[in-house]
Design a protein around this motif. Structure first.
Motif, PDB file in Angstrom:
ATOM      1  N   ASN A   1       0.802  -0.509   3.294  1.00 43.58           N
ATOM      2  CA  ASN A   1       0.230   0.225   2.170  1.00 43.58           C
ATOM      3  C   ASN A   1      -0.065  -0.684   0.993  1.00 43.58           C
ATOM      4  OD1 ASN A   1       0.100   2.768   3.356  1.00 43.58           O
ATOM      5  ND2 ASN A   1       2.237   3.209   2.912  1.00 43.58           N
ATOM      6  N   ALA A   2       0.763  -1.693   0.787  1.00 45.89           N
ATOM      7  CA  ALA A   2       0.475  -2.671  -0.267  1.00 45.89           C
ATOM      8  C   ALA A   2      -0.817  -3.405   0.038  1.00 45.89           C
ATOM      9  CB  ALA A   2       1.640  -3.653  -0.399  1.00 45.89           C
ATOM     10  N   ASP A   3      -1.029  -3.759   1.301  1.00 45.76           N
ATOM     11  CA  ASP A   3      -2.269  -4.430   1.703  1.00 45.76           C
ATOM     12  C   ASP A   3      -3.470  -3.519   1.491  1.00 45.76           C
ATOM     13  OD1 ASP A   3      -1.118  -6.819   2.482  1.00 45.76           O
ATOM     14  OD2 ASP A   3      -0.850  -6.200   4.565  1.00 45.76           O
ATOM     15  N   ILE A   4      -3.361  -2.292   1.982  1.00 47.38           N
ATOM     16  CA  ILE A   4      -4.474  -1.342   1.892  1.00 47.38           C
ATOM     17  C   ILE A   4      -4.912  -1.133   0.447  1.00 47.38           C
ATOM     18  CG2 ILE A   4      -5.089   1.106   2.170  1.00 47.38           C
ATOM     19  CD1 ILE A   4      -3.288   1.122   4.649  1.00 47.38           C
ATOM     20  N   ASN A   5      -3.934  -1.118  -0.451  1.00 44.74           N
ATOM     21  CA  ASN A   5      -4.218  -0.805  -1.854  1.00 44.74           C
ATOM     22  C   ASN A   5      -4.297  -2.034  -2.754  1.00 44.74           C
ATOM     23  OD1 ASN A   5      -4.207   2.311  -2.022  1.00 44.74           O
ATOM     24  ND2 ASN A   5      -2.429   1.843  -0.747  1.00 44.74           N
ATOM     25  N   GLY A   6      -4.405  -3.205  -2.143  1.00 48.80           N
ATOM     26  CA  GLY A   6      -4.640  -4.429  -2.903  1.00 48.80           C
ATOM     27  C   GLY A   6      -3.479  -4.886  -3.759  1.00 48.80           C
ATOM     28  N   GLN A   7      -2.234  -4.575  -3.335  1.00 52.33           N
ATOM     29  CA  GLN A   7      -1.065  -4.917  -4.141  1.00 52.33           C
ATOM     30  C   GLN A   7      -0.118  -5.888  -3.431  1.00 52.33           C
ATOM     31  OE1 GLN A   7      -1.221  -4.007  -7.089  1.00 52.33           O
ATOM     32  NE2 GLN A   7      -2.541  -2.219  -7.104  1.00 52.33           N
ATOM     33  N   ARG A   8      -0.511  -6.485  -2.327  1.00 54.69           N
ATOM     34  CA  ARG A   8       0.406  -7.305  -1.540  1.00 54.69           C
ATOM     35  C   ARG A   8       0.956  -8.488  -2.334  1.00 54.69           C
ATOM     36  NH1 ARG A   8       1.459  -7.680   3.981  1.00 54.69           N
ATOM     37  NH2 ARG A   8       3.360  -8.886   4.211  1.00 54.69           N
ATOM     38  N   GLU A   9       0.170  -9.066  -3.214  1.00 54.09           N
ATOM     39  CA  GLU A   9       0.623 -10.235  -3.968  1.00 54.09           C
ATOM     40  C   GLU A   9       1.692  -9.894  -4.992  1.00 54.09           C
ATOM     41  OE1 GLU A   9      -0.290 -13.361  -3.227  1.00 54.09           O
ATOM     42  OE2 GLU A   9      -1.327 -12.377  -1.561  1.00 54.09           O
ATOM     43  N   ARG A  10       1.802  -8.621  -5.362  1.00 53.97           N
ATOM     44  CA  ARG A  10       2.768  -8.233  -6.394  1.00 53.97           C
ATOM     45  C   ARG A  10       3.878  -7.341  -5.854  1.00 53.97           C
ATOM     46  NH1 ARG A  10       0.560  -5.298 -10.889  1.00 53.97           N
ATOM     47  NH2 ARG A  10      -1.228  -4.622  -9.663  1.00 53.97           N
ATOM     48  N   PHE A  11       3.915  -7.173  -4.544  1.00 51.51           N
ATOM     49  CA  PHE A  11       4.899  -6.280  -3.939  1.00 51.51           C
ATOM     50  C   PHE A  11       5.685  -7.015  -2.856  1.00 51.51           C
ATOM     51  CE2 PHE A  11       6.181  -3.261  -0.623  1.00 51.51           C
ATOM     52  CZ  PHE A  11       6.896  -2.337  -1.366  1.00 51.51           C
TER      53      PHE A  11
ATOM     54  N   LYS B   1      -0.400   5.182   4.251  1.00 51.75           N
ATOM     55  CA  LYS B   1      -0.085   5.464   5.642  1.00 51.75           C
ATOM     56  C   LYS B   1       1.349   5.997   5.743  1.00 51.75           C
ATOM     57  CE  LYS B   1      -3.196   2.521   8.274  1.00 51.75           C
ATOM     58  NZ  LYS B   1      -3.732   3.669   9.038  1.00 51.75           N
ATOM     59  N   LEU B   2       1.577   6.857   6.733  1.00 49.20           N
ATOM     60  CA  LEU B   2       2.894   7.426   6.985  1.00 49.20           C
ATOM     61  C   LEU B   2       3.431   6.897   8.309  1.00 49.20           C
ATOM     62  CD1 LEU B   2       2.070  11.176   6.189  1.00 49.20           C
ATOM     63  CD2 LEU B   2       2.920   9.437   4.600  1.00 49.20           C
ATOM     64  N   SER B   3       4.744   6.937   8.457  1.00 48.99           N
ATOM     65  CA  SER B   3       5.378   6.610   9.736  1.00 48.99           C
ATOM     66  C   SER B   3       6.581   7.540   9.902  1.00 48.99           C
ATOM     67  CB  SER B   3       5.816   5.146   9.777  1.00 48.99           C
ATOM     68  OG  SER B   3       6.892   4.910   8.886  1.00 48.99           O
ATOM     69  N   PRO B   4       7.138   7.632  11.108  1.00 44.48           N
ATOM     70  CA  PRO B   4       8.271   8.537  11.328  1.00 44.48           C
ATOM     71  C   PRO B   4       9.484   8.231  10.455  1.00 44.48           C
ATOM     72  CG  PRO B   4       7.304   7.926  13.422  1.00 44.48           C
ATOM     73  CD  PRO B   4       6.639   7.081  12.393  1.00 44.48           C
ATOM     74  N   GLN B   5       9.612   7.002   9.972  1.00 43.31           N
ATOM     75  CA  GLN B   5      10.768   6.627   9.158  1.00 43.31           C
ATOM     76  C   GLN B   5      10.494   6.667   7.655  1.00 43.31           C
ATOM     77  OE1 GLN B   5      13.887   6.215  10.298  1.00 43.31           O
ATOM     78  NE2 GLN B   5      12.981   6.907  12.228  1.00 43.31           N
TER      79      GLN B   5
ATOM     80  N   LEU C   1       9.765  -0.365   5.829  1.00 40.30           N
ATOM     81  CA  LEU C   1       9.314  -1.552   5.095  1.00 40.30           C
ATOM     82  C   LEU C   1       7.977  -2.054   5.626  1.00 40.30           C
ATOM     83  CD1 LEU C   1      12.723  -3.419   4.770  1.00 40.30           C
ATOM     84  CD2 LEU C   1      11.470  -2.269   2.942  1.00 40.30           C
ATOM     85  N   ALA C   2       7.790  -2.008   6.944  1.00 41.15           N
ATOM     86  CA  ALA C   2       6.508  -2.417   7.521  1.00 41.15           C
ATOM     87  C   ALA C   2       5.397  -1.492   7.025  1.00 41.15           C
ATOM     88  CB  ALA C   2       6.586  -2.389   9.045  1.00 41.15           C
ATOM     89  N   THR C   3       5.688  -0.203   6.934  1.00 37.31           N
ATOM     90  CA  THR C   3       4.699   0.751   6.428  1.00 37.31           C
ATOM     91  C   THR C   3       4.382   0.465   4.966  1.00 37.31           C
ATOM     92  OG1 THR C   3       5.531   2.436   7.948  1.00 37.31           O
ATOM     93  CG2 THR C   3       4.202   3.202   6.094  1.00 37.31           C
ATOM     94  N   ALA C   4       5.413   0.166   4.172  1.00 38.36           N
ATOM     95  CA  ALA C   4       5.193  -0.139   2.753  1.00 38.36           C
ATOM     96  C   ALA C   4       4.342  -1.398   2.592  1.00 38.36           C
ATOM     97  CB  ALA C   4       6.539  -0.309   2.044  1.00 38.36           C
ATOM     98  N   ARG C   5       4.593  -2.416   3.427  1.00 38.73           N
ATOM     99  CA  ARG C   5       3.775  -3.642   3.360  1.00 38.73           C
ATOM    100  C   ARG C   5       2.312  -3.335   3.695  1.00 38.73           C
ATOM    101  NH1 ARG C   5       8.239  -5.653   6.470  1.00 38.73           N
ATOM    102  NH2 ARG C   5       9.689  -6.828   5.148  1.00 38.73           N
TER     103      ARG C   5
ATOM    104  N   GLY D   1      10.453   3.701   1.097  1.00 33.87           N
ATOM    105  CA  GLY D   1       9.683   4.469   2.078  1.00 33.87           C
ATOM    106  C   GLY D   1       8.279   3.919   2.261  1.00 33.87           C
ATOM    107  N   THR D   2       7.279   4.720   1.959  1.00 33.89           N
ATOM    108  CA  THR D   2       5.879   4.293   2.059  1.00 33.89           C
ATOM    109  C   THR D   2       5.502   3.288   0.977  1.00 33.89           C
ATOM    110  OG1 THR D   2       5.144   6.104   0.645  1.00 33.89           O
ATOM    111  CG2 THR D   2       5.141   6.499   3.038  1.00 33.89           C
ATOM    112  N   GLY D   3       6.384   3.091   0.003  1.00 34.55           N
ATOM    113  CA  GLY D   3       6.048   2.264  -1.159  1.00 34.55           C
ATOM    114  C   GLY D   3       5.352   3.055  -2.246  1.00 34.55           C
TER     115      GLY D   3
END
Length: 297
Positions: free
Chosen positions: A169-179, A95-99, A163-167, A136-138
């Motif tokens: 994206n971590a959720d979407i891609n199954g990486q939240r536990e390691r990011f 996902k992208l965001s303005p920041q 940072l909210a966008t990166a989080r 950025g997006t992570g």
């Protein structure tokens, strides 16, 4: 106006795709065919296979309206991926965001370079802690995590929205536990040691910002582009501070502008690093560099 009326009346995938392609060509989209497919497939929920096998499939009035609105944004200079709200990168959907900077294929060159080093570190130490500066997006950190199950990453950014966008994206891609997303002005609030530090820092000289394409100049965040008077400010910051957070056999990998290789190499050499590897993008331009501290004795 005539083109918009034609799209509104285009009730099939085929006529819709042709009308969208014509409008994009008129607004000088870099690749009208590709962008037309992206927009039509996204807003109609179809695929390229559908367009070939079922060109007469009816298109809903809602989809036509959404595409018409998307075309108005594109004519105003907004990049197609900003309109869609996401972009594919290294096999991930981000996902992208303005920041956040829109991740681009050139940065996959940096991921490839860092990936080989991450795997070397895992082979040696059994794990790899990654620090992604200006996350950025992570994109960079998450791409590496997707390829190295033994790795974990901290993504640093000054923007809470990024940072909210990166989080997300971590959720979407199954990486939240390691990011972990950390707010910091580069290394200022970073604690701990890492095996690999990666970054695609701002590297456009301030005076060159106005020469960038409208899509980049008006829609990528300036803070993610402006590298100071000579474009090298953040390489100096990374090279000066990385050693405080780098494990003994660790490395630093950065993306660079196509004409900055020698200058960046000199900056890291001044801080006691040697150049281990460099990489070129698909256009054959210098794009990424890997450094390690020079070991005495």
């Amino acid at each position: 106006m005539a083109e918009r009326e034609e799209i509104a009346l285009g009730a099939t995938l085929d006529t819709l795709l042709k009308a969208v392609r014509r409008q994009l060509a008129e607004c000088r989209a870099e690749d009208a065919d590709f962008e037309a497919r992206l927009l039509v497939e996204h807003f109609t929920g179809t695929s390229r296979t559908d367009a070939i096998s079922d060109p007469d499939r009816p298109v809903t009035r809602q989809a036509v309206g959404e595409i018409d609105a998307a075309l108005a944004r594109r004519r105003a200079g907004e990049p197609v991926y900003r309109i869609l709200g996401f972009r594919e990168f290294y096999g991930l959907t981000l996902k992208l965001s303005p920041q956040t900077l829109e991740p681009r294929p050139d940065t996959e060159t940096l991921v490839d370079l860092a990936l080989a080093e991450a795997r070397r570190i895992v082979a040696s130490r059994g794990r790899c802690r990654i620090l992604d500066l200006g996350t950025g997006t992570g994109a960079i950190a998450l791409a590496l995590l997707s390829m190295v199950p033994e790795a974990e990453a901290v993504g640093v950014d000054i923007s809470e929205e990024a940072l909210a966008t990166a989080r997300t994206n971590a959720d979407i891609n199954g990486q939240r536990e390691r990011f972990v997303a950390l707010r910091s002005n580069w290394l200022t609030d970073v604690d701990g040691m890492f095996d690999l530090i990666v970054s695609n820092p701002p590297y456009i000289p301030t005076a060159d910002l106005e020469t960038l394409s409208r899509e980049v100049r008006e829609h990528d965040p300036r803070a993610a582009l402006d590298g100071g008077a000579d474009g090298l400010d953040f390489y100096r910051s990374i090279a000066a501070g990385a050693h405080r957070h780098l494990e003994g056999e660790g490395a630093v990998a950065v993306e660079t502008g196509y004409n900055q290789k020698s200058a960046v190499e000199a900056i890291f050499a001044k801080e006691g690093y040697s150049t281990v590897r460099t990489a070129r993008d698909l256009g054959g331009r210098d794009r990424a560099m890997l450094f390690m501290p020079v070991r005495s004795g």
